[in-house]
Motif scaffolding. Structure first.
Motif, PDB file in Angstrom:
ATOM      1  N   LEU A 292       0.850  -1.189   0.000  1.00  0.00           N
ATOM      2  CA  LEU A 292       0.000   0.000   0.000  1.00  0.00           C
ATOM      3  C   LEU A 292       0.882   1.234   0.000  1.00  0.00           C
ATOM      4  CD1 LEU A 292      -2.647  -0.956   2.745  1.00  0.00           C
ATOM      5  CD2 LEU A 292      -3.029  -0.918   0.265  1.00  0.00           C
TER       6      LEU A 292
ATOM      7  N   LEU B  58      -8.534   0.171  -2.590  1.00  0.00           N
ATOM      8  CA  LEU B  58      -7.273  -0.212  -3.233  1.00  0.00           C
ATOM      9  C   LEU B  58      -6.947   0.653  -4.446  1.00  0.00           C
ATOM     10  CD1 LEU B  58      -7.405  -4.114  -2.955  1.00  0.00           C
ATOM     11  CD2 LEU B  58      -5.998  -2.508  -1.642  1.00  0.00           C
TER      12      LEU B  58
ATOM     13  N   ARG C 133      -3.469   1.380  -3.264  1.00  0.00           N
ATOM     14  CA  ARG C 133      -2.567   0.295  -3.643  1.00  0.00           C
ATOM     15  C   ARG C 133      -1.316   0.861  -4.306  1.00  0.00           C
ATOM     16  NH1 ARG C 133      -5.306  -4.941  -5.892  1.00  0.00           N
ATOM     17  NH2 ARG C 133      -4.023  -6.402  -4.714  1.00  0.00           N
TER      18      ARG C 133
END
Length: 211
Positions: A158, A206, A210
């Motif tokens: 992340l 995400l 991400r």
């Protein structure tokens, strides 16, 4: 001596009976409408017995709210450790974590009935009581989630500048969305709908975080 032993063993159980009853009555009636008489009747004890354990209704409400919040916090901590300690598939692990976190709501129905009452009556609950509950309750869950996300980010999975903000976003996109639509489990959603909300929330998270 035997009588003294019986009394010492009876007091904790009596207190538990009172807090269980209070949780039900406060969840059903709310803080303002709930009476000590109703709690005593639900617990099967006298008002005097309640006041032997709690100074007043405000103290009883606070103890019940904090007890429930601490139980839920401990359960969520176990879920975090189980799903986020070792990441195998980031998206699926976050989905599984969020689904278990949603399921925890149904494991504490009386507590979340109390949560609904607190949210409905926030303006009428004494300020110190409300603040103490907020500090221990679900509004601070993202603070306990943040270190897990920071560890995941440290592995390069992340990209996070503010772990607490990222944790708040994941919470809002998953558990909060489900709780608001289901009124904390009062109007249950179909499992397929819960899965859809959680999966979409994790995917949105995400896309933002991400690496």
């Amino acid at each position: 001596m035997a009588a003294g032993q019986s009394e010492s063993h009876g007091r904790p159980e009596k207190r538990r009976a009172i807090t269980r009853a209070a949780r039900k009555v406060f969840g059903r009636e709310g803080y303002t409408r709930a009476s000590v008489d109703a709690i005593a009747a639900e617990a099967g004890v006298s008002k005097r017995t309640i006041y032997n354990h709690f100074a007043d209704k405000e103290r009883l409400f606070l103890d019940v709210a904090l007890e429930g919040a601490n139980e839920v916090t401990a359960a969520i901590a176990q879920i975090m450790d189980r799903h986020l300690h070792k990441i195998v598939d980031l998206e699926q692990d976050l989905i599984d974590f969020s689904l278990d976190r949603v399921a925890a709501v149904t494991a504490f129905p009386d507590h979340f009935a109390l949560v609904r009452a607190i949210e409905a009556e926030a303006a009428r609950i004494p300020g110190p009581v409300l603040k103490a509950w907020v500090d221990a309750g679900p509004q601070t869950a993202h603070l306990r989630l943040a270190p897990h996300l920071r560890r995941i980010a440290d592995r390069g999975l992340l990209e996070i500048d503010d772990a607490e903000r990222a944790a708040a976003h994941l919470t809002l996109l998953t558990i909060t969305d489900v709780n608001q639509q289901s009124f904390y489990g009062a109007v249950p959603l179909p499992p397929s709908e819960i899965s859809k909300i959680v999966a979409a929330g994790v995917q949105t998270f995400l896309r933002a975080y991400r690496s």
